[in-house]
Design an enzyme around this catalytic site. Structure first.
Site, PDB file in Angstrom:
ATOM      1  N   HIS A 168       0.978  -1.116  -0.019  1.00  0.00           N
ATOM      2  CA  HIS A 168       0.024  -0.219  -0.023  1.00  0.00           C
ATOM      3  C   HIS A 168       0.996   1.469  -0.250  1.00  0.00           C
ATOM      4  CE1 HIS A 168       1.057   0.712   4.644  1.00  0.00           C
ATOM      5  NE2 HIS A 168       0.456  -0.416   4.604  1.00  0.00           N
ATOM      6  N   CYS A 228       1.874  -3.270   6.509  1.00  0.00           N
ATOM      7  CA  CYS A 228       3.012  -4.681   6.080  1.00  0.00           C
ATOM      8  C   CYS A 228       4.230  -3.900   5.127  1.00  0.00           C
ATOM      9  CB  CYS A 228       1.563  -4.859   4.733  1.00  0.00           C
ATOM     10  SG  CYS A 228       0.153  -5.763   6.076  1.00  0.00           S
TER      11      CYS A 228
END
Length: 239
Positions: free
Chosen positions: A191, A207
């Site tokens: 992301h 993440c």
């Protein structure tokens, strides 16, 4: 022998006094002589690069203004660049080299587009192979229950509460790529992020994060249902 005349005594006294005074002055000079300070070394800021200036300039996307990235303050190795492919994977594959903080998108002809990434706690939780099963423009952020347990103030952004609205301050940034394995969500994400300072570092949560400019670029390049390989150990390039 006649004693020395008074004038001679005065001359001797004056000569001795001047010698003593000169010695005192010499000591004082040695003590008080200023020492030149070491020249201060200022960090060298690299010159502006027209290509990088354009690549990381501010832009508008779906009504959101994405600020420019001060790329000259970043380690150059983490800026987006095309490199010889070190992965040995098939074209179209995404490879995450977690220890070195790199993400590669393998291309035809033996090259790969390389992006610098930041790795969060969740980024160390999964390795192996999967598929980019879902892609999202300006996603809503819905922190998992484990994160809310650590940070109860995030409850307002829970799944039950609809998550955080898309926007420049949203932790998922401008794009998100969701990794599935065997048809199930791994909860592992690629992301965007507004925090350019976190690229190349291990950060508190999340993440795998890229600069918003880079996740937009990756999003446009990566094929649908692309294969992804995540390495948590040092990646050995294929020979």
């Amino acid at each position: 022998m006649q004693p020395p005349s008074p004038p001679l005594r005065r001359r001797a006294f004056l000569a001795g006094s001047l010698s003593s005074l000169a010695a005192l002055c010499a000591c004082a000079s040695n003590i008080q002589q200023p020492v030149s300070p070491e020249p201060q070394r200022l960090p060298i800021t690299p010159a502006a690069d027209p290509v990088l200036e354009a690549r990381y300039a501010a832009f508008e996307d779906d009504g959101h203004i994405v600020p420019a990235v001060p790329y000259r303050q970043m380690d150059p190795k983490y800026l987006r660049q095309r490199v010889p492919d070190p992965t040995g994977e098939a074209p179209g594959t995404i490879v995450v080299d977690t220890p070195n903080r790199f993400l590669y998108l393998v291309e035809e002809g033996g090259t790969a587009m390389r992006y610098g990434v930041g790795i969060g706690r969740e980024g160390f939780a999964w390795q192996g192979q999967g598929t980019i099963h879902w892609r999202q423009h300006w996603p809503r952020w819905k922190p998992p229950a484990e994160m809310i347990a650590r940070q109860p103030e995030l409850e307002i952004y829970s799944v039950a509460n609809g998550g955080m609205a898309p926007g420049i301050d949203n932790p998922l940034g401008a794009r998100a790529l969701y990794i599935f394995k065997d048809g199930k969500d791994t909860l592992y994400r690629l992301h965007g992020s507004p925090e350019w300072q976190s690229i190349g570092k291990s950060v508190s949560s999340g993440c795998v994060r890229l600069i918003n400019h880079d996740i937009v670029d990756l999003y446009e390049r990566v094929p649908y249902h692309a294969r992804i390989v995540v390495h948590q150990d040092e990646m050995i390039a294929a020979i």
